[in-house]
Design a protein around this motif. Structure first.
Motif, PDB file in Angstrom:
ATOM      1  N   GLU A 333       0.831  -1.203   0.000  1.00  0.00           N
ATOM      2  CA  GLU A 333       0.000   0.000   0.000  1.00  0.00           C
ATOM      3  C   GLU A 333       0.864   1.251   0.000  1.00  0.00           C
ATOM      4  N   PHE A 334       1.962   1.198   0.734  1.00  0.00           N
ATOM      5  CA  PHE A 334       2.895   2.331   0.762  1.00  0.00           C
ATOM      6  C   PHE A 334       3.485   2.570  -0.627  1.00  0.00           C
ATOM      7  N   TYR A 335       3.970   1.511  -1.263  1.00  0.00           N
ATOM      8  CA  TYR A 335       4.599   1.674  -2.576  1.00  0.00           C
ATOM      9  C   TYR A 335       3.594   2.117  -3.633  1.00  0.00           C
ATOM     10  N   ALA A 336       2.373   1.610  -3.561  1.00  0.00           N
ATOM     11  CA  ALA A 336       1.348   2.046  -4.511  1.00  0.00           C
ATOM     12  C   ALA A 336       1.028   3.527  -4.327  1.00  0.00           C
ATOM     13  N   CYS A 346       5.305   0.206 -12.729  1.00  0.00           N
ATOM     14  CA  CYS A 346       5.189   0.542 -11.301  1.00  0.00           C
ATOM     15  C   CYS A 346       3.813   1.109 -10.976  1.00  0.00           C
ATOM     16  N   ARG A 347       3.348   2.053 -11.794  1.00  0.00           N
ATOM     17  CA  ARG A 347       2.054   2.705 -11.519  1.00  0.00           C
ATOM     18  C   ARG A 347       0.920   1.694 -11.487  1.00  0.00           C
ATOM     19  N   GLU A 348       0.839   0.856 -12.505  1.00  0.00           N
ATOM     20  CA  GLU A 348      -0.242  -0.120 -12.587  1.00  0.00           C
ATOM     21  C   GLU A 348       0.045  -1.371 -11.756  1.00  0.00           C
ATOM     22  N   GLY A 349       1.305  -1.783 -11.753  1.00  0.00           N
ATOM     23  CA  GLY A 349       1.663  -3.016 -11.051  1.00  0.00           C
ATOM     24  C   GLY A 349       1.452  -2.937  -9.557  1.00  0.00           C
ATOM     25  N   THR A 350       1.885  -1.834  -8.938  1.00  0.00           N
ATOM     26  CA  THR A 350       1.708  -1.717  -7.485  1.00  0.00           C
ATOM     27  C   THR A 350       0.224  -1.605  -7.126  1.00  0.00           C
ATOM     28  N   TYR A 351      -0.556  -0.964  -7.992  1.00  0.00           N
ATOM     29  CA  TYR A 351      -2.008  -0.868  -7.747  1.00  0.00           C
ATOM     30  C   TYR A 351      -2.635  -2.257  -7.722  1.00  0.00           C
ATOM     31  N   TRP A 352      -2.318  -3.078  -8.719  1.00  0.00           N
ATOM     32  CA  TRP A 352      -2.933  -4.398  -8.776  1.00  0.00           C
ATOM     33  C   TRP A 352      -2.371  -5.354  -7.729  1.00  0.00           C
ATOM     34  N   LEU A 353      -1.121  -5.178  -7.368  1.00  0.00           N
ATOM     35  CA  LEU A 353      -0.585  -5.973  -6.249  1.00  0.00           C
ATOM     36  C   LEU A 353      -1.390  -5.698  -4.989  1.00  0.00           C
ATOM     37  N   LYS A 354      -1.699  -4.436  -4.770  1.00  0.00           N
ATOM     38  CA  LYS A 354      -2.474  -4.045  -3.585  1.00  0.00           C
ATOM     39  C   LYS A 354      -3.866  -4.675  -3.613  1.00  0.00           C
ATOM     40  N   GLN A 355      -4.518  -4.646  -4.759  1.00  0.00           N
ATOM     41  CA  GLN A 355      -5.867  -5.200  -4.849  1.00  0.00           C
ATOM     42  C   GLN A 355      -5.886  -6.705  -4.574  1.00  0.00           C
ATOM     43  N   VAL A 356      -4.950  -7.432  -5.173  1.00  0.00           N
ATOM     44  CA  VAL A 356      -4.929  -8.886  -4.995  1.00  0.00           C
ATOM     45  C   VAL A 356      -4.545  -9.247  -3.564  1.00  0.00           C
ATOM     46  N   LEU A 357      -3.587  -8.513  -2.994  1.00  0.00           N
ATOM     47  CA  LEU A 357      -3.169  -8.790  -1.614  1.00  0.00           C
ATOM     48  C   LEU A 357      -4.307  -8.523  -0.629  1.00  0.00           C
TER      49      LEU A 357
END
Length: 429
Positions: A333-336, A346-357
């Motif tokens: 969440e911090f990195y996103a 980074c912009r899209e990847g961290t967002y989707w990592l947050k959603q799945v996590l």
């Protein structure tokens, strides 16, 4: 290695006047350096083996040596004091308790690279630290350690303390330079590197606070003194920041190569009645370690050989009551939130990592989601514009590697096994 601390930067932190000139001293190392040839100062730092203390570990003297000479352009020194990664907490107390070590280091470094202007870029939220450093700079000016004809040497140096606006991305050196120039903080394309075209398109050295603050002791005591500590390739001492589930958290200044087991013995161990589960060797952007890594020497080579990075030596300690999935979610969440948005991975990847996590942590995921987050992380790693994206993938890959069963347990029981609403902890079932 014997369990021994090496207080140099932290030696006077317990003095009530440590942040003043009276408590610090008379800038003897700067006097010595100003009597040397600039190239001799650079060579001394090279001989010491000092490597960047901001995370990358690049040889400091070599970095200084990249600055072209006789190019007719102004040279600049920029100190990166934008410390803001979760768990990293050494530069702010250093500037608070011992700002004159940093200022003396700035003088020596600027002289070595033939710079007449230097900047200390401090994170804007730490207003108390900004005021402390500004007060120390005023003291140095009043004493004749900054300004024109420093100590009668004929060398001039102007030092500016600049307050950032609180963006993690500005810890990346080129984003910091853009911010310092008044632009939005976003990383630049490299090459050209800052040593050739940095601040105001001129040759610039960007170094971490602890790197620059370590220079006076090297010049004052000699390169061999510094090189006599640490390991063969990771020389000297460093500040190790212990936080989390440890009896006595704090800053422990020790030779590189010390182990977490040795540091814990000095810090009173894990909090009473608990055991270590996982930890970060260099902050949240470094792959996590477990209890099997307690005896890994904390130097650049040994930590790297075990699959992580020494980073900023921010040792976050977590005991068996901590949910790995929830911890990784908080970091993600911090990195996103802090992604500058310049590059898609980074912009899209961290967002989707947050959603799945979030789904995984709530017990609503599937085993396929583990493949999804590692696939997303693979598509960020090495493809983002700067190292922020790479750092965001570290806890993903390492947590799935070491704690895959804990991820699976979340959706097996339909929630977090560490939730107090559950009957027992997972480890007790």
């Amino acid at each position: 290695m014997s369990v021994t601390l090496t207080p140099v930067l932290t030696a006077k932190w317990d003095r009530p006047d440590s942040f003043t000139l009276d408590g610090y001293g008379e800038y003897e190392a700067a006097r010595k350096a100003l009597g040397m040839e600039p190239d001799a100062v650079i060579q001394a730092v090279k001989d010491s083996g000092l490597r960047g203390r901001g995370g990358a570990g690049f040889p400091t003297g070599m970095k200084w040596g990249f600055i072209p000479q006789g190019d007719g352009k102004p040279h600049y020194l920029v100190v990166n004091a934008d410390e803001s990664e979760p768990g990293t907490c050494k530069d702010i107390p250093l500037m608070m308790a011992n700002p004159h070590a940093l200022i003396e280091g700035v003088i020596i470094t600027s002289y070595a690279i033939r710079a007449n202007h230097a900047f200390i870029y401090v994170r804007g939220e730490v207003l108390h630290v900004i005021r402390r450093v500004q007060a120390a700079v005023r003291e140095a000016y009043e004493k004749g350690y900054l300004g024109a004809d420093i100590l009668g040497s004929g060398y001039d140096l102007e030092l500016v303390v600049h307050s950032g606006a609180g963006a993690y991305i500005c810890g990346e050196e080129t984003a910091l330079l853009d911010s310092l120039e008044g632009y939005r903080g976003q990383p630049r394309l490299k090459p050209p590197f800052p040593a050739v075209a940095g601040l105001y398109a001129s040759p610039t050295v960007v170094n971490n606070v602890e790197s620059i603050a370590s220079v006076p002791s090297i010049i004052g005591n000699g390169a061999d003194w510094f090189a006599g500590m640490g390991t063969e390739k990771s020389k000297g001492f460093g500040i190790f920041s212990l936080s989390g589930h440890v009896t006595r958290p704090g800053q422990y200044e020790a030779p590189l190569g010390i182990t977490l087991r040795e540091l814990l013995s000095m810090a009173g161990g894990i909090r009473a009645g608990h055991r270590i589960k996982f930890w970060t060797p260099g902050g949240s952007s470094t792959p996590i370690f477990t209890d099997e890594h307690l005896d890994v020497p904390l130097d650049f080579e040994a930590v790297g050989a075990k699959g992580s990075m020494l980073g900023t030596r921010a040792l976050q300690i977590f005991d068996e009551t901590t949910c790995v999935v929830r911890t990784v979610l908080r970091w993600t969440e911090f990195y996103a939130h802090e992604s500058c948005g310049k590059c898609t991975p980074c912009r899209e990847g961290t967002y989707w990592l947050k959603q799945v996590l979030k789904r995984l942590e709530a017990g609503q995921g599937t085993e396929d989601d583990l493949a999804t987050i590692t696939d997303i992380a693979d598509n960020i790693l090495g493809r983002s514009f700067c190292a922020l994206g790479d750092g965001a993938t570290s806890p993903i890959h390492s947590s799935v590697k070491y704690f895959r069963d804990e991820y699976l347990k979340h959706f097996e029981i339909g929630g977090c096994p560490f939730d107090p609403k559950k009957s027992t902890l997972w480890g007790e079932q």
